[in-house]
Write an enzyme that holds these catalytic residues in place. Structure first.
Site, PDB file in Angstrom:
ATOM      1  N   GLY A  52       0.835  -1.191   0.000  1.00 58.06           N
ATOM      2  CA  GLY A  52       0.000   0.000   0.000  1.00 58.06           C
ATOM      3  C   GLY A  52       0.873   1.245   0.000  1.00 58.06           C
ATOM      4  N   GLN A  81       2.809   9.966   1.397  1.00 56.14           N
ATOM      5  CA  GLN A  81       4.106   9.283   1.375  1.00 56.14           C
ATOM      6  C   GLN A  81       4.949   9.660   0.157  1.00 56.14           C
ATOM      7  OE1 GLN A  81       2.258   5.198   2.230  1.00 56.14           O
ATOM      8  NE2 GLN A  81       4.285   5.064   3.162  1.00 56.14           N
ATOM      9  N   CYS A 100       6.117  -0.302   6.780  1.00 57.15           N
ATOM     10  CA  CYS A 100       5.701   0.874   6.025  1.00 57.15           C
ATOM     11  C   CYS A 100       6.851   1.316   5.124  1.00 57.15           C
ATOM     12  CB  CYS A 100       5.350   1.986   7.014  1.00 57.15           C
ATOM     13  SG  CYS A 100       4.789   3.494   6.224  1.00 57.15           S
ATOM     14  N   LEU A 101       6.533   1.652   3.885  1.00 59.02           N
ATOM     15  CA  LEU A 101       7.590   2.079   2.956  1.00 59.02           C
ATOM     16  C   LEU A 101       8.242   3.385   3.413  1.00 59.02           C
ATOM     17  CD1 LEU A 101       5.923   1.173  -0.459  1.00 59.02           C
ATOM     18  CD2 LEU A 101       7.895   0.048   0.600  1.00 59.02           C
ATOM     19  N   HIS A 111      -4.308   1.045   7.523  1.00 54.17           N
ATOM     20  CA  HIS A 111      -2.966   1.647   7.581  1.00 54.17           C
ATOM     21  C   HIS A 111      -2.886   2.851   6.628  1.00 54.17           C
ATOM     22  CE1 HIS A 111       1.621   1.040   7.720  1.00 54.17           C
ATOM     23  NE2 HIS A 111       1.441   1.905   6.733  1.00 54.17           N
ATOM     24  N   GLU A 112      -3.417   2.683   5.416  1.00 52.65           N
ATOM     25  CA  GLU A 112      -3.331   3.763   4.422  1.00 52.65           C
ATOM     26  C   GLU A 112      -4.263   4.932   4.774  1.00 52.65           C
ATOM     27  OE1 GLU A 112      -0.790   3.601   2.598  1.00 52.65           O
ATOM     28  OE2 GLU A 112      -0.445   1.483   3.044  1.00 52.65           O
ATOM     29  N   HIS A 172      -2.501   7.152   7.090  1.00 50.79           N
ATOM     30  CA  HIS A 172      -1.536   8.054   6.441  1.00 50.79           C
ATOM     31  C   HIS A 172      -2.205   9.348   5.985  1.00 50.79           C
ATOM     32  CE1 HIS A 172       2.300   6.043   6.240  1.00 50.79           C
ATOM     33  NE2 HIS A 172       1.800   4.939   5.711  1.00 50.79           N
TER      34      HIS A 172
END
Ligand code: NI
Length: 167
Positions: A47, A52, A91-92, A133-134, A137
């Protein structure tokens, strides 16, 4: 044309800001979503949310199992189960660290697809977790914010150590 997007990491203020609602689907969204999907896949993630990549609008992409990537615009979680489950998340924007996070097991999300068509989806398992999670963000929240202060400090210390090593 959109400039080349790149993933920003912990410490960048954009990760802590609330993304703005998308008012209408503009042609540039397709290009942004494509770049986001590429970055997500290249990074081995499942994701990736607008903030991000420094794009402060309410959009995220998700890739679940063998399915084609999905795009969520203006997502809103309208219901969550009382049942909660613990699962490991990464997480990226915090490469190299993972932690168990407790979240509702099932949720219902409303969003627009890439053509601006509204849809409603009930999700659980990994997809449900990605969506939660997204959505976080888009509100400036990171998965480490769900941990106890002690665990969060520990994971940030570990992350900083890894980052120094990577330099
Ligand atoms: Ni993330």
């Amino acid at each position: 044309m959109v400039s080349t997007l790149k993933i920003i990491t912990l410490g960048d203020e954009a990760l802590r800001q609330k993304a703005a609602p998308v008012k209408e689907i503009r042609p540039l969204y397709r290009e942004i979503a494509e770049q986001m999907i590429n970055l997500m896949v290249e990074g081995g993630g499942v994701g990736l949310a607008g903030p991000q990549v420094g794009f402060m609008e309410r959009i995220f992409v998700a890739k679940h199992a063998g399915e084609p990537p999905r795009i969520f615009i203006n997502p809103s979680i309208i219901a969550t189960s009382e049942d909660r489950v613990k699962h490991e998340e990464g997480c990226l924007s915090l490469p190299g660290v993972w932690a168990d996070v407790i979240r509702p097991k099932t949720l219902t999300v409303q969003a627009w697809n890439e053509r601006g068509r509204p849809f409603t989806l009930e999700a659980s398992g990994i997809l449900g977790r990605i969506i939660q999670h997204e959505c976080d963000h888009l509100n400036g929240i990171l998965f480490i914010d769900h941990l106890s202060e002690l665990k969060r400090k520990r994971i940030i210390m570990h992350y900083e150590k890894l980052r120094k090593r990577r330099r």
